[in-house]
Write an enzyme that holds these catalytic residues in place. Structure first.
Site, mmCIF file in Angstrom:
data_model
loop_
_atom_site.group_PDB
_atom_site.id
_atom_site.type_symbol
_atom_site.label_atom_id
_atom_site.label_comp_id
_atom_site.label_asym_id
_atom_site.label_seq_id
_atom_site.Cartn_x
_atom_site.Cartn_y
_atom_site.Cartn_z
ATOM 1 N N HIS A 1 6.235 13.841 61.204
ATOM 2 C CA HIS A 1 5.161 14.585 60.570
ATOM 3 C C HIS A 1 3.847 13.933 60.990
ATOM 4 C CE1 HIS A 1 7.715 17.110 58.223
ATOM 5 N NE2 HIS A 1 8.161 16.162 57.409
ATOM 6 N N CYS B 1 2.405 17.600 63.611
ATOM 7 C CA CYS B 1 1.244 18.388 63.233
ATOM 8 C C CYS B 1 -0.011 17.525 63.282
ATOM 9 C CB CYS B 1 1.410 18.936 61.813
ATOM 10 S SG CYS B 1 2.556 20.318 61.694
#
Length: 473
Positions: free
Chosen positions: A299, A342
């Site tokens: 992430h 991301c």
């Protein structure tokens, strides 16, 4: 009113001074050598001292702070420019008109940034007959300053540097040759032509490929290609990155096929990631390798990735472990980082397509970080990001992420054709940009940034690509 303006001006200078470390002050002193008297500079202890000297010589005042903006730009402290009302782009626009740091001084400073501690010892040894017996040389800037003091190095005579770099690091001769060519070209505007067109491509991240068809390639014909680290963070307390193991497996197969020694690490906390970088920073076997590659699957947020403890680690912190000064064994060798994560959370993920970002409340106050600030501002780095800053990247829960799938596919297709890595990443961009989420409304655009000085071309493997050996795609 004038007192208020003067107070604000001095407060700005104070804040800038407080944000500059010892190495920055040394760099400022060196860059100001042609502007300020050497005896004055020798007494400098802080950036504030330099600012006072510049004001005393009327280079710096309330109405005109450009000299300080230029200095901050030259030492790559771009984040401090805003305190003077400038941006990097605004400084670049005005350099041809107002720049005061000479091409000679810039050339020497760039050389110093590429001289590692090991190289400094070797150069000092070669020049032992030219240097005072008991002088203490702690940095490349110290050495260059000493050579100038002894008149062994001037703007018209850089032969002593050419001689030592021919032995120690021939790559650095390119910087000297560039300076000499610009100096000999009397019709050229030095400030505009030399630093902004040429040095900028070497010392700053550029997303425009060098158009020269005769560009040299990095040496990639050694017996050992290099190490490839894969950090695969799957299990978080609040989520699981399903499909990431597919990415890790494909990366391992492809980079093994390309001749790298692949090491995979799963579910690392933020501290464990930093410790891993510190460990690999000190690996002596880098000296026998041609390159270094690191792939991170996790992430992420703007300019950072998450450890499984859901704490952020700056990408800049990770990559900075492998600068020439921090890892001399990899000096002048290409360092490639591929980040599947991301860089924001603007898009809601649909069913079967999940975003590589945490739930928004984990770090809603995280500030955006420009890509150029994510990796060291020196040569031989490439950073391949799955998405542009502020946006999500997509990962199929069964097939893996769009970016890593495209990267592995294009490496297998284009390496056998002799394509260089920037051409391959352009194809990856095109591949990912054509993909759609199941709803048909979500898109993604990868973003590479680099300071590569040469073409990076993988040698063509003898074996067929993994896609012909495994049912990967």
């Amino acid at each position: 009113m004038e007192n208020d303006i003067s107070l604000k001006f001095h407060q700005q200078l104070f804040l800038i001074s407080e944000n500059l470390v010892t190495e920055d002050v040394a760099a400022l002193k060196f860059l100001c050598t042609d502007l300020l008297h050497l005896s004055k500079l020798e007494g400098v202890k802080s950036a504030a001292d330099i600012f006072k000297l510049l004001m005393a010589q009327e280079y710096l005042n309330v109405e005109d702070t450009f000299i300080l903006a230029e200095l901050l730009y030259r030492i790559k402290c771009h984040s401090l420019l805003e305190k003077l009302g400038y941006t990097k782009e605004k400084v670049q626009e005005r350099l041809s008109e107002k720049g005061r740091i000479s091409p000679y001084r810039q050339m020497l400073y760039e050389l110093s940034e590429n001289i590692t501690s090991v190289m400094l010892k070797e150069i000092t040894f070669l020049l032992r007959d030219h240097l005072p017996k008991r002088c203490m040389i702690l940095s490349a800037l110290d050495l260059l300053t000493l050579l100038e003091k002894q008149s062994l190095l001037t703007k018209d005579n850089v032969k002593i540097l050419e001689d030592v770099f021919m032995i120690i690091s021939p790559d650095l001769l390119e910087t000297i040759d560039l300076y000499k060519k610009e100096k000999d070209n009397k019709a050229a505007n030095f400030t505009q032509g030399f630093p902004e067109v040429n040095l900028e491509l070497r010392g700053e991240f550029s997303n425009v490929e060098n158009e020269s068809k005769t560009m040299k390639s990095y040496k990639m014909d050694g017996p050992h290609r290099g190490f490839c680290l894969i950090i695969n963070n799957v299990n978080f307390s609040s989520s699981q990155r399903k499909g990431s193991c597919k990415d890790a497996e494909q990366l391992e197969r492809v980079f093994t096929w390309l001749g790298l020694d692949v090491r995979t690490y799963t579910d690392l906390t933020s501290r464990e990631i930093i410790n891993l970088m510190e460990t690999w920073q000190r690996v002596p076997d880098h000296k026998d390798r041609n390159c270094f590659i690191c792939c991170i699957l996790s992430h992420g947020k703007s300019g950072a990735i998450y450890g499984t403890d859901e704490k952020l680690v700056s990408i800049r912190v990770l990559t900075s472990h492998f600068t020439a000064k921090q890892c001399p064994q990899l000096a002048a060798k290409p360092k490639l980082f591929f980040i599947q994560a991301c860089q924001g959370d603007k898009i809601q993920c649909p069913v079967y397509v999940v975003t590589d970002g945490p739930t928004p409340d984990l770090s809603s106050m995280q500030e955006r970080v420009f890509l150029s600030e994510s990796i060291p501002e020196e040569a031989d780095f490439l950073l391949g990001m799955a998405t542009v800053d502020g946006y999500v990247s997509f990962r199929h829960m069964e097939e893996g992420s769009w970016y890593i799938q495209a990267l592995c596919s294009k490496l297998q297709l284009l390496v056998p054709r002799g394509e260089d890595i920037l051409s391959i990443l352009t194809e990856v961009n095109e591949d990912v940009a054509r993909r759609d989420s199941p709803s048909g409304t979500k898109k993604q655009m990868p973003q590479p940034a680099y300071t590569l000085r040469r073409k990076f071309i993988f040698p063509i493997p003898m074996d067929p690509p993994p896609s012909e050996q495994y049912q990967c795609f």
